[in-house]
Design a protein around this motif. Structure first.
Motif, short mmCIF file in Angstrom:
data_model
loop_
_atom_site.label_atom_id
_atom_site.label_comp_id
_atom_site.label_asym_id
_atom_site.label_seq_id
_atom_site.Cartn_x
_atom_site.Cartn_y
_atom_site.Cartn_z
N LYS C 34 17.78 155.15 44.38
CA LYS C 34 17.46 155.98 43.23
C LYS C 34 16.09 156.64 43.36
O LYS C 34 15.93 157.83 43.17
CB LYS C 34 17.49 155.11 41.97
CG LYS C 34 17.19 155.85 40.68
CD LYS C 34 18.34 156.74 40.30
CE LYS C 34 17.90 157.91 39.43
NZ LYS C 34 17.42 157.49 38.11
N TYR C 35 15.09 155.87 43.71
CA TYR C 35 13.72 156.38 43.67
C TYR C 35 13.23 156.96 44.99
O TYR C 35 12.42 157.87 44.99
CB TYR C 35 12.76 155.29 43.21
CG TYR C 35 12.96 154.89 41.78
CD1 TYR C 35 13.67 153.75 41.45
CD2 TYR C 35 12.45 155.68 40.75
CE1 TYR C 35 13.86 153.39 40.13
CE2 TYR C 35 12.65 155.33 39.42
CZ TYR C 35 13.35 154.18 39.13
OH TYR C 35 13.55 153.83 37.82
N GLN C 65 7.54 148.61 36.43
CA GLN C 65 8.81 149.30 36.67
C GLN C 65 9.36 148.92 38.05
O GLN C 65 10.54 148.65 38.22
CB GLN C 65 8.60 150.81 36.59
CG GLN C 65 9.85 151.62 36.78
CD GLN C 65 9.53 153.11 37.01
OE1 GLN C 65 8.44 153.46 37.45
NE2 GLN C 65 10.50 153.96 36.74
N ILE C 66 8.46 148.91 39.04
CA ILE C 66 8.88 148.57 40.39
C ILE C 66 9.43 147.15 40.45
O ILE C 66 10.49 146.89 41.03
CB ILE C 66 7.70 148.74 41.38
CG1 ILE C 66 7.39 150.23 41.56
CG2 ILE C 66 8.03 148.12 42.74
CD1 ILE C 66 6.09 150.51 42.30
N PHE C 67 8.74 146.22 39.82
CA PHE C 67 9.21 144.83 39.87
C PHE C 67 10.52 144.63 39.11
O PHE C 67 11.33 143.79 39.47
CB PHE C 67 8.14 143.88 39.32
CG PHE C 67 7.01 143.63 40.27
CD1 PHE C 67 5.93 142.83 39.90
CD2 PHE C 67 6.98 144.18 41.54
CE1 PHE C 67 4.86 142.59 40.76
CE2 PHE C 67 5.92 143.94 42.42
CZ PHE C 67 4.85 143.15 42.02
N PHE C 68 10.71 145.42 38.06
CA PHE C 68 11.95 145.25 37.28
C PHE C 68 13.05 146.19 37.73
O PHE C 68 14.12 146.24 37.12
CB PHE C 68 11.68 145.41 35.78
CG PHE C 68 11.11 144.16 35.17
CD1 PHE C 68 9.74 144.02 34.99
CD2 PHE C 68 11.95 143.11 34.80
CE1 PHE C 68 9.20 142.85 34.46
CE2 PHE C 68 11.42 141.94 34.26
CZ PHE C 68 10.06 141.81 34.09
N GLY C 318 19.70 142.54 35.24
CA GLY C 318 19.37 142.96 33.89
C GLY C 318 19.42 144.46 33.67
O GLY C 318 19.29 144.94 32.55
N ASN C 319 19.61 145.20 34.76
CA ASN C 319 19.56 146.66 34.63
C ASN C 319 20.66 147.22 33.72
O ASN C 319 20.50 148.29 33.14
CB ASN C 319 19.63 147.32 36.00
CG ASN C 319 19.35 148.81 35.94
OD1 ASN C 319 18.29 149.23 35.47
ND2 ASN C 319 20.29 149.61 36.39
N ASP C 323 18.51 149.37 31.73
CA ASP C 323 18.69 150.73 32.26
C ASP C 323 17.42 151.30 32.89
O ASP C 323 17.13 152.49 32.78
CB ASP C 323 19.19 151.67 31.16
CG ASP C 323 19.82 152.94 31.75
OD1 ASP C 323 19.80 153.98 31.08
OD2 ASP C 323 20.28 152.87 32.91
N ILE C 324 16.70 150.47 33.57
CA ILE C 324 15.47 150.94 34.21
C ILE C 324 15.79 151.98 35.27
O ILE C 324 15.06 152.95 35.46
CB ILE C 324 14.70 149.75 34.82
CG1 ILE C 324 14.29 148.83 33.70
CG2 ILE C 324 13.53 150.23 35.67
CD1 ILE C 324 12.98 148.14 33.86
#
Lengths: 339, 461, 386
Positions: C34-35, C65-68, C318-319, C323-324
């Motif tokens: 994604k990123y 954000q990166i960790f999650f 958990g996404n 929805d991170i």
């Protein structure tokens, strides 16, 4: 210090020179054979020393048990002959050296000695091995493979300490006096080689097939006959204890397996080629393996059963390619028990 | 208000540009021992057009640009020496064309080696390309930019740069240029007979422009593969053994290697030879010819082929070799860097002895070896030193050993390959002045503002 | 962070094997896919984690954000080149999240999810009483002493798509005479995704709560709807004092189909999407395929990235709730459904309610409704028996 107990007088009087005449690799007439073998006995150079592929068979062929193969190995080492290229030999000597990391682990009978085949640990499970103790490792390795490298000296140097380790770290603490040799090369070490060199063996070795046969008898009600034909790859090492070969037939009888008559079985068995390859005899390796496997295929065997792990690793691919399933003897027995 | 940031975001979109602390931290360093240096921006373009606009902007604003592929050189060539933009090319990873009849592929620069491999295996299983021993995310263009080599370099004509059939590049001044046959006709079958400009971008570490597309030769991919290992104790016999095996023309990859671990390899020299064939008959013949080429060594018992059990062979048949990355953890420290030096085959014994001396002097462990390139015209000899990333003293020691290995390689008559800035200095100091002068003038011509990976390939005052 | 993890973080070489599956097909890490910044790959995250623990970088929003962003799919565990760290990669990312949760520095969606779990016991903030609503009209007994407990989980209990899937599995189990009951409104969350989001304390509370209920009711054997629940009960509950014989429904299905159940026919081409928590997390690749393969008429097609190489739907870690990673053409689910269409299959078979919803939404986002539809394995079996 450990000298080979062989009687030159027996060789002198021998008329048949079976050790050379029956050899599958050396081609001589009787006169030449007697001449060349005489040189060996007297400690002279002989072409036998470079032609020998170290398949151990002459130990079986000699009707007088006069250790013709061990004699060849002694002479080869004396004369600085290396069947396997020196770097490979040296590397193996280092690779198989005792690590000195053995720890006490009491072994109670029945004890399975897996020698230095840690990759086979998975096979020591199921009903056959229930209640057994397992010992293995570089510090109890029998070292007999160095016969293939013409290095009796390595065996002489290492084996006494190995036997001490077995007693001190495993058998004594567990009160055991005997163990089952998973690979019959170990069995041959203690029942053939050690006595031939005057080395005392403080325990009683039991042949794996002897153990398997008796266990199978105990578990008879659990056996579902396999009703298959299985080719047996008889290893070099069983030449040191040919009196155990009948157990193959006995076991097969119990588990419903047919050992089809074929050319390269029993006394005429062929080396798997692993050692021939190490000796850089590639054509001979190819020839042996082709003959042997074609012979197996011709019997209609669905499986090829192995006694020796090294034969197993060497031939498993080729055997599979020809449509036979490679399997170790104890795993075949486990199959019959539905495992 | 960072107007440069805004301008970049206008080109690639806000999702693909960053000057956040996290990106700057990570892109400032690589896995080796070279000093970390911060970029100002990390930018990830998705098309040649975007690259062109970024480069044009950078040229106008005089901002350095560092093109980056997989960033797996380990010698810091993607670390910005003078800040600026790190241009992460890996979004440009589409495979544009595979021409089966003419045996070439055209790919975007950031295409991963592994993805091209997987694509060919699925869609064109009769063809393969030469892969470097880097992890599969290494990129095609990154490898070209540094004169990479790989598993077909022995048998199929040399360095990967010799397998390039064309390039599309973006110049520092913003032009998009096609190089090779593709500049004139639709297909990318070769660089000849056009005057060769592609060389201006190969081995230049991104200092002459950004490669955006690569035309790459493909080779037949026979179904059968085997690997055999030759072992000796006499390093001085290695060149002769290599020549004999090379000259059979029966082998694919031929690589000499030594390692102090495991203990049963210490002090021995090994040659790994891979052989491919279309049938059992062909395989048998190839192996036989290779065996027989070194028969005198086997007969003398001084050397021989090591029987390899199936579980050992399986790993060796892979290309790329995963265990090369495993080497990074030998010191339980997740790191290694290596000096790779291109040198003649006959320099191997000297190079090997030099390696033993250096590693002994610094008390470090190593892996050394040499992959044959171009049917024996040279080898890529590597001195690989693992280190513990959490031990800065260890890293400093390894850095010194690497520097000395660079020096030694040159002394022996080899040239460090894809080497760090300090290694480049050693090379440039030795280089003929006229050669260096030509390099500099070409760079000035192509990059008047000096924005392309500055600090590389220039003598530092 | 546990010493066991802190001591090995520096050993990541950042070689990048973790970005691809073992067959190199395409980027297989949903966060990196994604990123595309190196920081979002497993190796990048490891290096940032080390820098963070050493105080070289701060706890910014972006770092959170990166960790999650990790969906805990374990592609990196499968593909990592370093044998001494690979198995611990996802555990380390979860441990990093635990540190962030402890610090109180988590992205708002994570905070909201954990708050809802803490207060309502489910992420939908719906009443506990509605947990059994999915079973309305199905005549399923509340568990007393049946052979199995059918354990549904949060998504199966409250999400529209999840509830549909719970119904199809329950119907199938009923129709084929499996003896089972449900807890209905007495069911509580298995806590799997709370754990992966780093709220160890809340997870332990939820686990204990669930284990107490299960023990109290004398539950011995459990069939779960979701691989997430399966994973928690199988691998984590024994550490919390609850050991049960647990199956994912596909593991029971195959055996039933070939032993007891009369079969129907369905002439369709189907491709199976391996759920991460059944596949890479628990080594179960065979049972769902066995079940599907047992239906006469089904042609099973495999995606290039299947089994241990499967591309996660992006809903793990958990996404699905936070929805991170968001949507978009580089989102794992959208890439995955395109891959499914390439096989020529008309049905994309799933075995997890999270996968179901993620892939279903992705099909709509990619306008592929005419080409392929998502069905869960039980739904397919039910369809074949109509």
């Amino acid at each position: 210090m450990y000298e080979l107990k062989f009687d030159p007088a027996i060789c002198e009087k021998c008329k048949s020179c079976d050790c050379i005449m029956k050899c599958q690799y050396i081609d001589m007439d009787l006169e030449k054979a007697k001449e060349e073998h005489g040189k060996l006995v007297r400690g002279e150079d002989s072409e036998i020393l470079t032609q020998c592929v170290t398949c151990y068979a002459c130990e079986e062929y000699c009707p007088y048990h006069n250790h013709p193969f061990y004699l060849i190995v002694e002479r080869q080492e004396e004369k600085g002959i290396h069947p396997v290229p020196k770097p490979i030999e040296k590397s193996q000597v280092i690779m198989m050296a005792p690590r000195g990391r053995i720890e006490e682990e009491a072994a109670t009978e029945p004890v399975i000695n897996l020698c230095f085949f840690p990759m086979l640990k998975g096979s020591i499970s199921g009903k056959l091995y229930e209640g057994t103790s397992l010992i293995l490792g570089s510090d109890i390795f029998c070292n007999l493979m160095f016969l293939h490298f013409a290095r009796n000296s390595v065996i002489k140097e290492r084996l006494p300490a190995m036997m001490d380790n077995i007693m001190k770290y495993h058998l004594n603490p567990g009160g055991a006096k005997e163990f089952i040799c998973y690979h019959d090369e170990c069995y041959g070490t203690y029942t053939s080689w050690a006595p031939a060199f005057g080395m005392e063996v403080p325990f009683k070795p039991i042949h794996l097939f002897d153990f398997l046969y008796n266990r199978l008898k105990e578990l008879k009600s659990d056996i579902k006959p396999l009703n298959i034909k299985v080719a047996y790859q008889r290893p070099c090492s069983s030449r040191l204890c040919p009196e155990m070969d009948h157990f193959v037939d006995d076991i097969f009888g119990l588990i419903g397996v047919e050992r089809p008559e074929r050319e390269y079985d029993r006394e005429n068995a062929l080396c798997c080629g692993g050692v021939l390859e190490a000796q850089q005899r590639f054509d001979l390796t190819e020839e042996n393996q082709t003959k042997n496997i074609e012979d197996m295929v011709a019997t209609g065997a669905t499986h090829c059963v192995f006694n020796c792990p090294f034969c197993f690793f060497t031939l498993m691919g080729k055997v599979s390619e020809k449509g036979m399933t490679p399997i170790l003897m104890s795993d075949l027995c486990r199959m019959a028990l539905g495992e | 208000m960072d107007t440069i940031y805004e301008k970049i975001a206008d080109i690639v979109g806000t999702n693909y540009v960053s000057n956040a602390a996290e990106e700057l931290y990570l892109y400032s360093r690589d896995q080796g021992v070279q000093q970390a240096r911060l970029p100002d921006y990390v930018v990830m373009p998705n098309s040649t057009e975007e690259v062109q606009k970024i480069v044009a902007l950078a040229n106008e604003e005089k901002i350095p640009i560092v093109p980056m592929g997989g960033a797996l050189v380990l010698s810091g060539l993607t670390i910005p020496q003078k800040g600026g933009i790190v241009l992460d090319m890996k979004r440009m990873n589409h495979i544009l064309e595979v021409n089966e009849k003419s045996h070439y592929a055209v790919v975007e620069a950031g295409t991963a080696q592994g993805m091209l491999q997987a694509y060919l295996k699925k869609h064109h299983p009769k063809l393969k390309h030469s892969v470097p021993d880097a992890p599969p995310v290494a990129t095609i263009a990154g490898n070209i930019a540094i004169h990479g080599s790989g598993h077909l370099s022995q048998s199929e004509g040399g360095f990967h740069t010799e397998m390039v059939t064309g390039l599309e590049v973006v110049l520092a001044t913003g032009e998009v240029v096609k190089l090779g046959s593709c500049s004139t006709v639709p297909k990318w079958f070769s660089r000849a007979p056009i005057p060769d400009l592609a060389g201006l971008f190969m081995g230049w570490n991104g200092t002459t422009g950004v490669i955006t597309k690569v035309g790459l030769k493909l080779f037949p991919s026979p179904k059968l593969k085997d690997v055999i290992m030759f072992m000796t104790e006499d390093v001085d016999s290695i060149p002769d053994i290599l020549f004999k095996i090379i000259d059979t023309e029966m082998a694919e990859d031929i690589a000499f290697f030594v390692s102090p671990k495991p203990a049963y390899f210490d002090g021995f020299q090994l040659i790994m030879i891979s052989v491919v064939a279309n049938s059992e008959k062909e395989m048998k013949l190839r192996l036989e010819l290779i065996h027989e080429s070194v028969r005198e060594y086997m007969d003398s018992k001084e050397a021989g082929f090591l029987p390899l059990p199936p579980y050992m062979k399986v790993k060796l048949l892979d290309a790329p070799q995963k265990n090369l990355s495993e080497f990074a953890d030998i010191m339980k420290g997740g790191g290694f860097e290596y000096v790779g030096a291109i040198m003649p085959v006959e320099s191997i014994p000297e190079a090997y002895r030099a390696g033993l001396e250096i590693t002994s002097k610094y008390g470090i462990t190593y892996s050394m070896g040499a992959r044959v390139v171009g049917r024996g015209s040279c080898v890529m000899f590597y001195y690989a030193y693992p280190f513990n990333r959490a031990d800065s003293e260890n890293m400093k020691t390894v850095a010194k050993a690497l520097e000395e290995s660079n020096e030694k390689a040159l002394e022996i008559g080899g040239i460090p390959w894809k080497t760090e800035i300090s290694g480049q200095q050693l090379i440039l100091n030795r280089m003929e002045p006229e050669t260096y002068k030509m390099m500099t003038e070409i760079r000035k011509l192509l990059d008047p503002n000096g924005i392309m990976n500055p600090g590389n390939w220039e003598v530092q005052s | 962070m546990k010493k066991e993890y802190a001591d090995i973080i520096h050993r990541c070489f950042r070689c990048g094997w973790c970005k691809l599956p073992t067959n190199y097909q395409d980027f297989n890490c949903p966060a990196y896919l994604k990123y595309r910044f190196e920081t979002f790959s497993s190796g990048g995250r490891m290096w940032l984690l080390r820098a963070w623990l050493n105080g070289d970088i701060q706890t910014s929003e972006r770092l959170q954000q990166i960790f999650f962003s990790c969906v805990t799919c374990k592609n990196c565990v499968e593909a990592c080149a370093l044998p001494n760290i690979k198995d611990k990669l996802v555990d380390i990312f979860i441990a990093a999240r635990e540190d962030l949760v402890e610090q109180g520095t988590v992205p708002p969606p994570v905070r909201d999810y954990l708050k809802a779990m803490s207060i309502s016991g489910n992420p939908y903030k719906k009443p506990q009483a509605e947990r059994g609503a999915w079973a309305e009209g199905l005549n399923i007994p509340r568990y007393t002493d049946e052979e199995y407990l059918f354990y549904v989980g949060d998504v199966g209990s409250y999400d529209e798509v999840g509830m549909k899937m719970a119904r199809s599995v329950a119907t199938l189990l009923s129709d084929t005479g499996v003896s089972f009951g449900i807890l209905g409104e007495d069911e509580t969350s298995d806590g799997n995704d709370v754990k992966t989001l780093g709220e160890a304390g809340l997870y332990e509370h939820l686990a204990k709560q669930n284990i107490d209920i299960l023990k109290e009711r004398g539950v011995k054997k459990i069939i779960t709807l979701s691989p997430h629940g399966y994973n928690a009960i199988k691998n984590e509950y024994p550490n919390a004092g609850g050991t049960f014989e647990v199956y994912h429904y596909t593991q029971v299905l195959g055996l039933m189909m070939n032993d007891t159940m009369p079969k129907g026919t369905l002439n369709k081409k189907v491709t199976f999407h391996d759920p991460c928590y059944l596949g890479r997390w628990n080594d179960e690749y065979w049972a769902p395929r066995f079940a599907l393969g047992s239906i006469p008429g089904i042609e099973l097609a495999e995606m290039d990235r299947n089994m241990k190489n499967a591309l996660c739907c992006g809903g793990g870690g958990g996404n699905f709730f936070t929805d991170i990673l968001g949507t978009g053409e580089d989102s794992a689910a959208q890439v995955r459904v395109k891959e499914a269409v390439e096989t020529g299959a008309e049905i994309l078979a799933v075995a997890c309610p999270i996968c179901y919803k993620m892939l279903d939404d992705a099909i709509k986002a990619e306008n592929l409704e005419e080409k392929i539809r998502v069905m869960d394995v039980a739904e397919i079996v039910n369809e074949s028996r109509k």
